[in-house]
Design an enzyme around this catalytic site. Sequence first.
Site, short mmCIF file in Angstrom:
data_model
loop_
_atom_site.label_atom_id
_atom_site.label_comp_id
_atom_site.label_asym_id
_atom_site.label_seq_id
_atom_site.Cartn_x
_atom_site.Cartn_y
_atom_site.Cartn_z
N LYS A 210 39.15 35.31 39.95
CA LYS A 210 39.23 33.85 39.82
C LYS A 210 40.53 33.31 40.43
CE LYS A 210 37.55 31.96 36.11
NZ LYS A 210 37.33 31.48 34.72
N GLU A 216 44.79 44.83 39.65
CA GLU A 216 43.92 45.93 40.07
C GLU A 216 43.03 45.50 41.23
OE1 GLU A 216 44.26 46.22 35.48
OE2 GLU A 216 44.10 44.65 37.00
N GLY A 272 34.94 35.69 31.90
CA GLY A 272 34.61 36.80 32.79
C GLY A 272 33.43 37.62 32.32
N ARG A 273 33.37 37.92 31.02
CA ARG A 273 32.30 38.77 30.50
C ARG A 273 30.98 38.02 30.37
NH1 ARG A 273 36.19 37.59 27.04
NH2 ARG A 273 35.81 36.68 24.98
N GLU A 358 35.40 42.62 23.50
CA GLU A 358 36.38 41.64 23.97
C GLU A 358 36.15 40.30 23.29
OE1 GLU A 358 38.22 41.85 28.13
OE2 GLU A 358 36.92 40.10 28.30
N HIS A 389 20.53 64.98 22.80
CA HIS A 389 21.05 66.33 22.95
C HIS A 389 22.58 66.35 22.96
CE1 HIS A 389 17.15 68.34 23.75
NE2 HIS A 389 16.81 67.11 24.11
N LYS A 509 49.00 44.45 30.30
CA LYS A 509 49.11 44.04 31.70
C LYS A 509 50.51 43.54 32.02
CE LYS A 509 45.67 41.40 33.12
NZ LYS A 509 44.59 40.40 33.08
#
Length: 547
Positions: A210, A216, A272-273, A358, A389, A509
């Site tokens: 954004k 990152e 964002g999510r 979040e 399993h 961060k």
Amino acid sequence: MKATIKPLTQRPAWKALAAHHKKIKNLHLRKLFADDPKRGERLTIEAVGLYLDYSKNRITDQTLKLLLQLARESGLPEKIEAMFSGEKINVTENRAVLHVALRAPKGAKIYVDGKNVVPEVHAVLDKLTEFSNRVRSGKWKGHTGKRIRNVVNIGIGGSDLGPVMAYEALKHYSERSLTFRFVSNVDGIDFVEASRDLDPAETLFIVSSKTFTTLETMTNAQSARDWLLKGLGGDVKSVAKHFVAVSTNAERVSAFGIDTANMFVFWDWVGGRYSMDSAIGLSTMLAVGPDNFRALLKGFHEVDEHFHHTPFEKNLPVLMGLLSVWNNDFLGAQTVAVLPYEQYLKRFPAYLQQLTMESNGKHVTLDGKKVDYQTGPVYWGEPGTNGQHSFYQLIHQGTRLIPCDFIAFGNALTPLGRHHDILLANVFAQAEALAFGKTAEEVKAEGTPDWLVPHRVFEGNRPSNVILADRLTPEVLGQLVALYEHSVFTQGAIWNIDSFDQWGVELGKVLAQRIVPELESKTAPRLKHDSSTNNLICRYRKLKSAK
């Protein structure tokens, strides 16, 4: 509205639920089903093509009645209306929360600060469509005149998890002549492996940030830029033919070398999510095409409308949210396992981890007071029979209560012999086994030696939901995501927390930004951290210098 809502543990319904729990906490699902032979048919809901069987939850009709009363006492109807009307319910950031506008039909009216945002949403959608058609048809050419055959999405968090999940979920519908890769981790391995076998002349990068400042994402974007220039002779003009941006920062996008005509925007009222159906979904549209992407949006919108207008007694997201509150706060469940019996949904649990944790991983209420109850549980899971399993042993016979959401489909997208019947048999069997278990008497009746009996007893009484749909289509994927979005909203409304900020992401961060120059300094830096952090920095610098 705030003044009329009591603190959660003081609400009459909460107190009644606490008293009710004491009465029924030892009630077993075996008895609930024995006393009500129609329970498995009665405690179900079917809406918008989704079928929910919630009969295997440890609830009675009185539990449901009290949970619905709690929803009303918590102001859930008013909070739903506030979200859909564009009120700034993200109080710590003073923002509206309108991911529902991203999938509203053209002509709908949803306002933020007096402005209808739906026309803007559709303008971006049309721009995405035009661009996608150009790339998919081969009309968009790279710097050397070659068509694009590889698409690499660079983002992190909501700019990665949604696109990755959607690509994997809808791979059946994807354009197989295009290769899609996703880079999110700042670990250089992620970019190196994603780009290793790609031809720069045929590769398009989507940089999703954004602000165009995310550490990152921009580190990976710069490495991608360097890789491209190295492969194309260093001509900086090539960047504009091989990079597009999903961002709002035109100045930084332009400085990077991207033509702002190829910048796709989204808005601060989209978290964002919650953004996979915005321009963040550009890689999804490139993979499956504009028509399938619009079908995805249609599925989202169908559940939005259901959530907004359906009475709570028959409201899928509301009931799932309320059951999660019951399991979390009264039965003491600390985690939820999401178990899709559909290989294409292999990244769905990972996507839900951000959406749920979040959103509801909060320790204070909307007015900043520390909660005195549990909020968001941990979500996790794996697809299909793989989990059976590995971790199902703990779910069945461990000491922790882990509610499960099973997701399955009546028809396979890739029918193959008996596979789908066997797959679905496992869904139904696992839900049955979790609910009813196996008693010592039943084990003994099989001729099991007495010493072995305790090891083969299954206590049961472990709650689960089963969600069924016809088949996994783009529309159904949108429905499933929206189902969990609104379930998360319901839980947050009950807990009176802000489900739409994420301050917990910030501290690490900020500290990392401070540490980076200390790691890169040519001379020994003066460290002012705690002794552990100082020691680790020094140890890393020694390892780095010894290479």
